[in-house]
Scaffold this motif. Structure first.
Motif, PDB file in Angstrom:
ATOM      1  N   LYS A 153       0.832  -1.209   0.000  1.00 35.67           N
ATOM      2  CA  LYS A 153       0.000   0.000   0.000  1.00 35.67           C
ATOM      3  C   LYS A 153       0.858   1.247   0.000  1.00 35.67           C
ATOM      4  O   LYS A 153       0.577   2.222  -0.722  1.00 35.67           O
ATOM      5  CB  LYS A 153      -0.924  -0.014   1.213  1.00 35.67           C
ATOM      6  CG  LYS A 153      -1.918   1.135   1.241  1.00 35.67           C
ATOM      7  CD  LYS A 153      -2.899   0.986   2.397  1.00 35.67           C
ATOM      8  CE  LYS A 153      -3.928   2.116   2.376  1.00 35.67           C
ATOM      9  NZ  LYS A 153      -4.890   1.982   3.508  1.00 35.67           N
ATOM     10  N   ALA A 154       1.943   1.241   0.796  1.00 38.10           N
ATOM     11  CA  ALA A 154       2.835   2.396   0.855  1.00 38.10           C
ATOM     12  C   ALA A 154       3.539   2.621  -0.482  1.00 38.10           C
ATOM     13  O   ALA A 154       3.670   3.762  -0.946  1.00 38.10           O
ATOM     14  CB  ALA A 154       3.853   2.194   1.970  1.00 38.10           C
ATOM     15  N   GLY A 160       1.260   6.089  -7.277  1.00 41.90           N
ATOM     16  CA  GLY A 160      -0.042   6.568  -7.732  1.00 41.90           C
ATOM     17  C   GLY A 160      -0.957   5.469  -8.214  1.00 41.90           C
ATOM     18  O   GLY A 160      -1.842   5.712  -9.048  1.00 41.90           O
ATOM     19  N   ASN A 161      -0.766   4.240  -7.702  1.00 42.57           N
ATOM     20  CA  ASN A 161      -1.570   3.092  -8.124  1.00 42.57           C
ATOM     21  C   ASN A 161      -2.507   2.603  -7.025  1.00 42.57           C
ATOM     22  O   ASN A 161      -2.966   1.464  -7.069  1.00 42.57           O
ATOM     23  CB  ASN A 161      -0.659   1.923  -8.539  1.00 42.57           C
ATOM     24  CG  ASN A 161       0.014   2.169  -9.878  1.00 42.57           C
ATOM     25  OD1 ASN A 161      -0.457   2.972 -10.673  1.00 42.57           O
ATOM     26  ND2 ASN A 161       1.116   1.498 -10.113  1.00 42.57           N
ATOM     27  N   THR A 162      -2.797   3.451  -6.055  1.00 40.13           N
ATOM     28  CA  THR A 162      -3.582   3.012  -4.904  1.00 40.13           C
ATOM     29  C   THR A 162      -4.938   2.459  -5.320  1.00 40.13           C
ATOM     30  O   THR A 162      -5.426   1.459  -4.771  1.00 40.13           O
ATOM     31  CB  THR A 162      -3.772   4.171  -3.909  1.00 40.13           C
ATOM     32  OG1 THR A 162      -2.487   4.716  -3.577  1.00 40.13           O
ATOM     33  CG2 THR A 162      -4.452   3.700  -2.641  1.00 40.13           C
ATOM     34  N   GLU A 163      -5.575   3.104  -6.299  1.00 45.93           N
ATOM     35  CA  GLU A 163      -6.913   2.667  -6.716  1.00 45.93           C
ATOM     36  C   GLU A 163      -6.899   1.319  -7.434  1.00 45.93           C
ATOM     37  O   GLU A 163      -7.944   0.676  -7.588  1.00 45.93           O
ATOM     38  CB  GLU A 163      -7.558   3.730  -7.615  1.00 45.93           C
ATOM     39  CG  GLU A 163      -6.993   3.838  -9.024  1.00 45.93           C
ATOM     40  CD  GLU A 163      -5.643   4.549  -9.096  1.00 45.93           C
ATOM     41  OE1 GLU A 163      -5.031   4.561 -10.173  1.00 45.93           O
ATOM     42  OE2 GLU A 163      -5.211   5.101  -8.053  1.00 45.93           O
ATOM     43  N   LYS A 164      -5.724   0.844  -7.871  1.00 47.50           N
ATOM     44  CA  LYS A 164      -5.640  -0.427  -8.581  1.00 47.50           C
ATOM     45  C   LYS A 164      -5.465  -1.618  -7.638  1.00 47.50           C
ATOM     46  O   LYS A 164      -5.624  -2.758  -8.051  1.00 47.50           O
ATOM     47  CB  LYS A 164      -4.472  -0.407  -9.572  1.00 47.50           C
ATOM     48  CG  LYS A 164      -4.641   0.588 -10.709  1.00 47.50           C
ATOM     49  CD  LYS A 164      -3.490   0.482 -11.698  1.00 47.50           C
ATOM     50  CE  LYS A 164      -3.679   1.429 -12.873  1.00 47.50           C
ATOM     51  NZ  LYS A 164      -2.583   1.297 -13.859  1.00 47.50           N
ATOM     52  N   GLN A 165      -5.114  -1.357  -6.386  1.00 46.62           N
ATOM     53  CA  GLN A 165      -4.841  -2.449  -5.463  1.00 46.62           C
ATOM     54  C   GLN A 165      -6.111  -3.161  -5.026  1.00 46.62           C
ATOM     55  O   GLN A 165      -7.107  -2.533  -4.686  1.00 46.62           O
ATOM     56  CB  GLN A 165      -4.093  -1.947  -4.228  1.00 46.62           C
ATOM     57  CG  GLN A 165      -3.661  -3.065  -3.288  1.00 46.62           C
ATOM     58  CD  GLN A 165      -2.907  -2.557  -2.073  1.00 46.62           C
ATOM     59  OE1 GLN A 165      -2.941  -1.357  -1.769  1.00 46.62           O
ATOM     60  NE2 GLN A 165      -2.223  -3.437  -1.376  1.00 46.62           N
ATOM     61  N   GLU A 166      -6.050  -4.496  -5.040  1.00 46.76           N
ATOM     62  CA  GLU A 166      -7.148  -5.322  -4.558  1.00 46.76           C
ATOM     63  C   GLU A 166      -6.603  -6.322  -3.543  1.00 46.76           C
ATOM     64  O   GLU A 166      -5.556  -6.928  -3.770  1.00 46.76           O
ATOM     65  CB  GLU A 166      -7.815  -6.077  -5.723  1.00 46.76           C
ATOM     66  CG  GLU A 166      -8.462  -5.153  -6.751  1.00 46.76           C
ATOM     67  CD  GLU A 166      -9.106  -5.933  -7.894  1.00 46.76           C
ATOM     68  OE1 GLU A 166      -9.009  -7.187  -7.866  1.00 46.76           O
ATOM     69  OE2 GLU A 166      -9.685  -5.303  -8.784  1.00 46.76           O
ATOM     70  N   ILE A 167      -7.306  -6.475  -2.422  1.00 47.41           N
ATOM     71  CA  ILE A 167      -6.880  -7.387  -1.359  1.00 47.41           C
ATOM     72  C   ILE A 167      -8.038  -8.324  -1.046  1.00 47.41           C
ATOM     73  O   ILE A 167      -9.157  -7.874  -0.804  1.00 47.41           O
ATOM     74  CB  ILE A 167      -6.465  -6.620  -0.088  1.00 47.41           C
ATOM     75  CG1 ILE A 167      -5.338  -5.635  -0.399  1.00 47.41           C
ATOM     76  CG2 ILE A 167      -6.033  -7.597   1.006  1.00 47.41           C
ATOM     77  CD1 ILE A 167      -4.952  -4.759   0.776  1.00 47.41           C
ATOM     78  N   GLY A 168      -7.782  -9.623  -1.074  1.00 43.43           N
ATOM     79  CA  GLY A 168      -8.820 -10.606  -0.768  1.00 43.43           C
ATOM     80  C   GLY A 168      -8.221 -11.820  -0.092  1.00 43.43           C
ATOM     81  O   GLY A 168      -7.025 -12.107  -0.230  1.00 43.43           O
ATOM     82  N   ARG A 169      -9.048 -12.551   0.626  1.00 39.76           N
ATOM     83  CA  ARG A 169      -8.545 -13.669   1.409  1.00 39.76           C
ATOM     84  C   ARG A 169      -7.941 -14.754   0.529  1.00 39.76           C
ATOM     85  O   ARG A 169      -6.873 -15.287   0.821  1.00 39.76           O
ATOM     86  CB  ARG A 169      -9.682 -14.247   2.251  1.00 39.76           C
ATOM     87  CG  ARG A 169      -9.218 -15.309   3.232  1.00 39.76           C
ATOM     88  CD  ARG A 169     -10.338 -15.746   4.154  1.00 39.76           C
ATOM     89  NE  ARG A 169      -9.883 -16.750   5.109  1.00 39.76           N
ATOM     90  CZ  ARG A 169     -10.665 -17.342   6.004  1.00 39.76           C
ATOM     91  NH1 ARG A 169     -11.961 -17.006   6.062  1.00 39.76           N
ATOM     92  NH2 ARG A 169     -10.187 -18.235   6.830  1.00 39.76           N
ATOM     93  N   TRP A 170      -8.629 -15.117  -0.535  1.00 44.90           N
ATOM     94  CA  TRP A 170      -8.130 -16.149  -1.446  1.00 44.90           C
ATOM     95  C   TRP A 170      -7.823 -15.581  -2.838  1.00 44.90           C
ATOM     96  O   TRP A 170      -7.554 -16.336  -3.775  1.00 44.90           O
ATOM     97  CB  TRP A 170      -9.151 -17.275  -1.584  1.00 44.90           C
ATOM     98  CG  TRP A 170      -9.351 -18.035  -0.318  1.00 44.90           C
ATOM     99  CD1 TRP A 170      -8.462 -18.873   0.293  1.00 44.90           C
ATOM    100  CD2 TRP A 170     -10.513 -18.017   0.517  1.00 44.90           C
ATOM    101  NE1 TRP A 170      -8.984 -19.397   1.445  1.00 44.90           N
ATOM    102  CE2 TRP A 170     -10.263 -18.887   1.618  1.00 44.90           C
ATOM    103  CE3 TRP A 170     -11.744 -17.367   0.471  1.00 44.90           C
ATOM    104  CZ2 TRP A 170     -11.179 -19.098   2.631  1.00 44.90           C
ATOM    105  CZ3 TRP A 170     -12.660 -17.589   1.487  1.00 44.90           C
ATOM    106  CH2 TRP A 170     -12.375 -18.445   2.545  1.00 44.90           C
TER     107      TRP A 170
END
Length: 240
Positions: A153-154, A160-170
């Motif tokens: 995230k940092a 400038g790619n914060t909006e592209k990040q996706e986090i999921g359990r699997w």
């Protein structure tokens, strides 16, 4: 254009007594399969090729990066017309003389390993260096899937790619599964001793694995055989 500039570059195999076919076979066996240097020596001896295990070591160190670079250039040029819509990023620990280091990897939506990068830490600076290298070589994807590590995230905030990040359990299972072939090779090699050798082998192994990975569980037998033959023919023409 002068005659000298039109001349074909000298063959990288010119200083070796063995044929290019044998050298390619040795490198492929050692890098692709979970074999030790002496395993490769014994298997080749059964096929009438007598060489020392130290020759296997020398050849993969010298020609492995060259073959991997040739494969990578061809694949990157072919993929320029396609948009890499999703990446999966993850880091795995590797023991180096009893010390823990981290191997960062970027995998695309098809499971192909795009980038491998070794660092001593997994902080913001390490994640930033890794992502800059991947973005420079492969361009920007539409989405980047990661785990919950704060370093991602940092780093994405800086890029400038914060909006592209996706986090999921699997959601990151694809890159987690891509670690398995490297783990098998790591055990066969009895681990690594230097960061330089780890970085070199991780990069070479990733490109060779990509080249021969035909995802046989997704296609019928006939299609798999055709793709396997095409991959082998392409391998035999590397640096030719």
């Amino acid at each position: 254009m002068s005659r000298k500039s039109r001349a074909k570059p000298p063959s990288p195999f010119r200083c070796f007594n063995s044929s290019p076919e044998v050298i390619r076979l040795v490198v492929m066996m050692y890098v692709r399969f979970p074999l030790s240097l002496r395993n490769v020596e014994d298997l080749l001896f059964e096929r009438g090729i007598d060489l020392c295990h130290e020759t296997v070591r020398m050849w993969w160190n010298r020609f492995g990066p060259m073959f991997a670079g040739d494969i990578r250039r061809q694949r990157v040029s072919r993929m320029k017309g396609f948009r890499q819509w999703r990446w999966h990023l993850d880091e795995m620990y590797v023991k180096l003389n009893g010390e823990m280091v981290y191997l960062w990897r970027a995998v695309d939506q098809e499971g192909e390993i795009l980038e491998s990068f070794v660092t001593k830490r997994r902080d913001k600076e390490a994640a930033l260096s890794f992502m800059k290298k991947a973005l420079k070589r492969h361009g920007s994807p539409e989405a980047i899937t990661t785990d919950g590590l704060a370093s991602y995230k940092a780093a994405m905030k800086v890029l400038g790619n914060t909006e592209k990040q996706e986090i999921g359990r699997w959601a990151n299972n694809r890159v987690e599964n891509s670690h398995l072939p490297f783990r098998r090779r790591e055990r066969a090699m009895l681990r690594f001793r230097q960061m330089k050798s780890l970085q070199k082998f991780a990069s070479v192994h990733a490109n060779v694995h990509n080249h021969f990975n035909q995802e046989r569980h997704l296609i019928d037998r006939q299609t798999y055989k055709l793709r396997r033959s095409a991959a082998l023919v392409e391998w035999q023409s590397l640096m030719g």
